[in-house]
Design a protein around this motif. Structure first.
Motif, PDB file in Angstrom:
ATOM      1  N   HIS A   1      -2.202  15.709  21.937  1.00 30.61           N
ATOM      2  CA  HIS A   1      -2.251  15.344  23.357  1.00 30.61           C
ATOM      3  C   HIS A   1      -1.205  14.291  23.721  1.00 30.61           C
ATOM      4  CE1 HIS A   1      -6.765  16.491  22.892  1.00 30.61           C
ATOM      5  NE2 HIS A   1      -6.006  17.556  23.075  1.00 30.61           N
ATOM      6  N   ILE A   2      -0.490  13.781  22.725  1.00 34.53           N
ATOM      7  CA  ILE A   2       0.506  12.720  22.951  1.00 34.53           C
ATOM      8  C   ILE A   2       1.902  13.331  23.025  1.00 34.53           C
ATOM      9  CG2 ILE A   2       1.505  10.583  22.066  1.00 34.53           C
ATOM     10  CD1 ILE A   2      -1.374  10.161  22.782  1.00 34.53           C
ATOM     11  N   ASP A   3       2.612  13.039  24.096  1.00 34.10           N
ATOM     12  CA  ASP A   3       3.999  13.489  24.248  1.00 34.10           C
ATOM     13  C   ASP A   3       4.889  12.242  24.310  1.00 34.10           C
ATOM     14  OD1 ASP A   3       6.461  14.484  24.978  1.00 34.10           O
ATOM     15  OD2 ASP A   3       5.673  15.917  26.433  1.00 34.10           O
ATOM     16  N   LEU A   4       5.409  11.846  23.150  1.00 38.58           N
ATOM     17  CA  LEU A   4       6.193  10.618  23.095  1.00 38.58           C
ATOM     18  C   LEU A   4       7.552  10.785  23.778  1.00 38.58           C
ATOM     19  CD1 LEU A   4       5.378   9.359  19.482  1.00 38.58           C
ATOM     20  CD2 LEU A   4       4.635   8.363  21.653  1.00 38.58           C
ATOM     21  N   GLU A   5       8.080  11.984  23.805  1.00 38.73           N
ATOM     22  CA  GLU A   5       9.363  12.198  24.474  1.00 38.73           C
ATOM     23  C   GLU A   5       9.249  11.956  25.974  1.00 38.73           C
ATOM     24  OE1 GLU A   5      11.223  15.862  23.610  1.00 38.73           O
ATOM     25  OE2 GLU A   5      11.233  15.560  21.423  1.00 38.73           O
ATOM     26  N   ARG A   6       8.167  12.432  26.571  1.00 41.16           N
ATOM     27  CA  ARG A   6       7.940  12.232  28.007  1.00 41.16           C
ATOM     28  C   ARG A   6       7.174  10.950  28.289  1.00 41.16           C
ATOM     29  NH1 ARG A   6       8.127  17.638  30.971  1.00 41.16           N
ATOM     30  NH2 ARG A   6       7.538  16.301  32.706  1.00 41.16           N
ATOM     31  N   ALA A   7       6.723  10.263  27.223  1.00 39.74           N
ATOM     32  CA  ALA A   7       5.923   9.042  27.370  1.00 39.74           C
ATOM     33  C   ALA A   7       4.671   9.320  28.184  1.00 39.74           C
ATOM     34  CB  ALA A   7       6.747   7.922  28.002  1.00 39.74           C
ATOM     35  N   GLU A   8       3.933  10.358  27.759  1.00 41.00           N
ATOM     36  CA  GLU A   8       2.701  10.744  28.453  1.00 41.00           C
ATOM     37  C   GLU A   8       1.600  11.070  27.448  1.00 41.00           C
ATOM     38  OE1 GLU A   8       4.513  12.830  32.507  1.00 41.00           O
ATOM     39  OE2 GLU A   8       3.786  14.075  30.849  1.00 41.00           O
ATOM     40  N   TRP A   9       0.408  10.784  27.863  1.00 43.74           N
ATOM     41  CA  TRP A   9      -0.790  11.123  27.088  1.00 43.74           C
ATOM     42  C   TRP A   9      -1.605  12.073  27.949  1.00 43.74           C
ATOM     43  CZ3 TRP A   9      -4.923   6.872  25.573  1.00 43.74           C
ATOM     44  CH2 TRP A   9      -5.961   7.474  24.839  1.00 43.74           C
ATOM     45  N   HIS A  10      -1.716  13.328  27.514  1.00 42.66           N
ATOM     46  CA  HIS A  10      -2.425  14.354  28.282  1.00 42.66           C
ATOM     47  C   HIS A  10      -3.848  14.483  27.729  1.00 42.66           C
ATOM     48  CE1 HIS A  10       1.305  16.274  30.103  1.00 42.66           C
ATOM     49  NE2 HIS A  10       1.782  15.337  29.285  1.00 42.66           N
ATOM     50  N   VAL A  11      -4.833  14.006  28.482  1.00 35.97           N
ATOM     51  CA  VAL A  11      -6.225  14.076  28.035  1.00 35.97           C
ATOM     52  C   VAL A  11      -6.879  15.299  28.673  1.00 35.97           C
ATOM     53  CG1 VAL A  11      -8.414  12.853  27.833  1.00 35.97           C
ATOM     54  CG2 VAL A  11      -6.272  11.557  27.947  1.00 35.97           C
ATOM     55  N   PRO A  12      -7.351  16.264  27.876  1.00 30.96           N
ATOM     56  CA  PRO A  12      -7.965  17.473  28.438  1.00 30.96           C
ATOM     57  C   PRO A  12      -9.218  17.151  29.262  1.00 30.96           C
ATOM     58  CG  PRO A  12      -7.490  17.748  26.098  1.00 30.96           C
ATOM     59  CD  PRO A  12      -7.297  16.291  26.407  1.00 30.96           C
ATOM     60  N   GLY A  13      -9.500  18.023  30.209  1.00 31.41           N
ATOM     61  CA  GLY A  13     -10.633  17.794  31.100  1.00 31.41           C
ATOM     62  C   GLY A  13     -11.966  17.704  30.391  1.00 31.41           C
ATOM     63  N   HIS A  14     -12.164  18.486  29.307  1.00 30.94           N
ATOM     64  CA  HIS A  14     -13.482  18.472  28.654  1.00 30.94           C
ATOM     65  C   HIS A  14     -13.773  17.139  27.962  1.00 30.94           C
ATOM     66  CE1 HIS A  14     -10.930  19.630  25.198  1.00 30.94           C
ATOM     67  NE2 HIS A  14     -11.861  19.064  24.460  1.00 30.94           N
ATOM     68  N   LEU A  15     -12.746  16.296  27.775  1.00 29.38           N
ATOM     69  CA  LEU A  15     -12.976  14.984  27.166  1.00 29.38           C
ATOM     70  C   LEU A  15     -13.247  13.906  28.220  1.00 29.38           C
ATOM     71  CD1 LEU A  15     -10.147  14.913  24.466  1.00 29.38           C
ATOM     72  CD2 LEU A  15     -12.560  15.480  24.149  1.00 29.38           C
ATOM     73  N   MET A  16     -12.912  14.199  29.469  1.00 29.52           N
ATOM     74  CA  MET A  16     -13.022  13.198  30.524  1.00 29.52           C
ATOM     75  C   MET A  16     -14.413  13.209  31.158  1.00 29.52           C
ATOM     76  SD  MET A  16     -10.122  11.655  30.578  1.00 29.52           S
ATOM     77  CE  MET A  16     -10.246  10.773  32.145  1.00 29.52           C
ATOM     78  N   LYS A  17     -14.849  12.049  31.596  1.00 28.18           N
ATOM     79  CA  LYS A  17     -16.175  11.919  32.200  1.00 28.18           C
ATOM     80  C   LYS A  17     -16.326  12.814  33.416  1.00 28.18           C
ATOM     81  CE  LYS A  17     -19.394   8.456  33.993  1.00 28.18           C
ATOM     82  NZ  LYS A  17     -19.608   7.011  34.262  1.00 28.18           N
ATOM     83  N   MET A  18     -15.274  12.874  34.254  1.00 29.84           N
ATOM     84  CA  MET A  18     -15.331  13.666  35.476  1.00 29.84           C
ATOM     85  C   MET A  18     -14.858  15.102  35.273  1.00 29.84           C
ATOM     86  SD  MET A  18     -16.698  11.386  37.210  1.00 29.84           S
ATOM     87  CE  MET A  18     -16.964  12.485  38.587  1.00 29.84           C
ATOM     88  N   ARG A  19     -14.583  15.479  34.004  1.00 36.58           N
ATOM     89  CA  ARG A  19     -14.216  16.851  33.641  1.00 36.58           C
ATOM     90  C   ARG A  19     -12.871  17.290  34.223  1.00 36.58           C
ATOM     91  NH1 ARG A  19     -17.231  18.236  29.538  1.00 36.58           N
ATOM     92  NH2 ARG A  19     -17.328  20.454  30.070  1.00 36.58           N
ATOM     93  N   HIS A  20     -12.019  16.323  34.589  1.00 34.36           N
ATOM     94  CA  HIS A  20     -10.692  16.643  35.105  1.00 34.36           C
ATOM     95  C   HIS A  20      -9.636  16.204  34.097  1.00 34.36           C
ATOM     96  CE1 HIS A  20     -12.688  17.567  38.754  1.00 34.36           C
ATOM     97  NE2 HIS A  20     -12.863  16.333  39.165  1.00 34.36           N
ATOM     98  N   ALA A  21      -8.658  17.082  33.845  1.00 35.87           N
ATOM     99  CA  ALA A  21      -7.555  16.698  32.959  1.00 35.87           C
ATOM    100  C   ALA A  21      -6.841  15.485  33.546  1.00 35.87           C
ATOM    101  CB  ALA A  21      -6.594  17.868  32.826  1.00 35.87           C
ATOM    102  N   HIS A  22      -6.400  14.592  32.670  1.00 40.59           N
ATOM    103  CA  HIS A  22      -5.824  13.322  33.126  1.00 40.59           C
ATOM    104  C   HIS A  22      -4.550  13.038  32.347  1.00 40.59           C
ATOM    105  CE1 HIS A  22      -5.759   9.428  34.956  1.00 40.59           C
ATOM    106  NE2 HIS A  22      -5.940   8.773  33.829  1.00 40.59           N
ATOM    107  N   ILE A  23      -3.514  12.614  33.046  1.00 39.80           N
ATOM    108  CA  ILE A  23      -2.256  12.240  32.404  1.00 39.80           C
ATOM    109  C   ILE A  23      -2.098  10.725  32.471  1.00 39.80           C
ATOM    110  CG2 ILE A  23       0.252  12.371  32.532  1.00 39.80           C
ATOM    111  CD1 ILE A  23      -0.022  15.211  33.500  1.00 39.80           C
ATOM    112  N   VAL A  24      -1.911  10.109  31.309  1.00 37.23           N
ATOM    113  CA  VAL A  24      -1.767   8.658  31.208  1.00 37.23           C
ATOM    114  C   VAL A  24      -0.309   8.334  30.918  1.00 37.23           C
ATOM    115  CG1 VAL A  24      -2.562   6.574  30.013  1.00 37.23           C
ATOM    116  CG2 VAL A  24      -4.092   8.548  30.246  1.00 37.23           C
TER     117      VAL A  24
END
Length: 401
Positions: free
Chosen positions: A250-273
């Protein structure tokens, strides 16, 4: 009529056969040598056969008593086989209606609609506190007086979990009602069971004078893995369970982004950090430690990754019990980024992946304050560095909205 000697003398044949006793009772001998009691009778004009049990476990005398019980039912107009089915169904319902199986059914039902971390907490409290204390109760008869002492014991240890336990109990009872295992409208009266003072917000530092010592304590913590996880929690303000279970996929170091899938999030929405320079450097230092998890499990832990409770334990060991929890980094960002950096609340809420009121279905994706969040989170990371060095002389990005 049969006798014990005759029963012993019966030998198996190639085909199953039966030998009569009296009044419908007979013994059935199978080709394997098993001997099974049967009661043959007629009900509503139909021939039926009731299984009584195996000989010699059921003796001749016992088999005759069971036959006579069935005959008495027939005299009252009751089909013995139908009564047995009803009795077995009532027994199954009674067993299913015990608190433990109902609570476990509810957990599986809940798993389908919540994130992994929310489910983990529900499972932890349900299996660790509620089931051991209430397993001997039938859900149909469970009363407030039965559960109140359980909630109070949890509150003495962990007030926040007691509030969750009360919520879970309400959910279990509501589920039981919907399943027909408890009378309609028979809810537990749990309001006020937990003392008001026991309920509070998650502890979080919100002043530079407190944040500096916290960051320096983390920097000096002995465990490199736990230290890195706490620093990532401070930088990103992600929930502790998400940080502890972070995966490299879920970690993209080249783009400096952390993509958290929706099923892991409390609100069930995919989240980009957005990952700041400091977060990216921290993660690069961890590359190669494990192929799956950013923070692999220490040898003594049962989980495949660092347990979120390890982060809380570390903060307690540093002397921050009751002052700051791992989850408190979210409150720290929300409060101090507004007060010290002047960041708009909507941007912070997007970073924290909070659902907007009236717009729960909206996903916080790449388009949601993307540019602003990149700028804001880099400013936050730089601010943390400044506070850690005890140099809180930051110019706000803009006036807080």
């Amino acid at each position: 009529m049969l006798t014990d000697l005759k029963l012993k003398a019966l030998k198996p044949r190639e085909a199953l056969y039966r030998v009569a006793d009296a009044h419908g009772l007979c013994i059935e001998v199978t080709p394997t040598g098993s001997k099974l009691w049967r009661y043959r009778y007629r009900y509503a004009g139909r021939a039926k056969m009731l299984a009584i049990g195996p000989w010699p476990l059921i003796s001749l005398a016992s088999a005759r008593l069971k036959r006579d019980e069935a005959r008495r039912l027939l005299l009252d107009g009751i089909d013995p086989m139908a009564k047995r089915r009803r009795d077995n169904e009532l027994l199954r319902q009674a067993q299913r209606g015990m608190f433990e199986p109902v609570a476990r059914e509810w957990l599986e039902h809940k798993r389908k609609s919540v994130g992994e971390e929310t489910f983990r907490k529900a499972k932890l409290v349900t299996e660790g506190d509620l089931i051991p204390a209430l397993r001997r109760y039938n859900i149909a008869e469970l009363a407030t007086k039965d559960v109140a002492p359980v909630l109070l014991r949890i509150a003495e240890r962990a007030p926040n979990l007691a509030a969750k336990a009360r919520q879970y109990l309400g959910g279990i009872v509501d589920y039981a009602i919907k399943q027909g295992l408890r009378d309609d409208g028979r809810l537990l009266s749990l309001k006020g069971v937990i003392p008001r003072f026991e309920k509070g917000h998650i502890s979080a530092v919100t002043k530079p004078s407190d944040l500096g010592p916290l960051l320096r304590a983390i920097e000096d913590f002995s465990s490199p893995l736990t230290r890195a996880a706490l620093k990532l929690a401070a930088l990103t303000a992600m929930r502790p369970g998400i940080v502890a279970s972070a995966r490299w996929e879920h970690i993209d170091l080249e783009r400096a982004e952390w993509h958290v899938p929706g099923h892991l999030m409390k609100m069930r929405h995919a989240h980009i950090v957005p990952l700041q320079r400091q977060a990216s450097e921290l993660l690069r230092d961890l590359v190669g430690h494990d192929a799956v998890y950013v923070f692999p499990s220490p040898a003594k832990q049962k989980t495949p990754h660092l347990h979120r409770d390890s982060l809380s334990k570390a903060l307690r060991e540093m002397g921050f019990k009751g002052k700051h929890a791992t989850h408190g980094f979210r409150g720290t960002l929300r409060t101090m980024a507004r007060e010290r950096l002047g960041i708009d609340l909507d941007v912070l809420e997007a970073q924290l992946a909070h659902a907007k009121r009236g717009d729960v279905a909206k996903a916080y994706d790449r388009t949601t304050f993307d540019d602003q969040r990149i700028q804001v989170m880099q400013a936050w990371a730089d601010y943390l560095d400044t506070v850690r060095r005890n140099e809180d002389n930051v110019v706000p990005l803009k006036k807080a909205g």
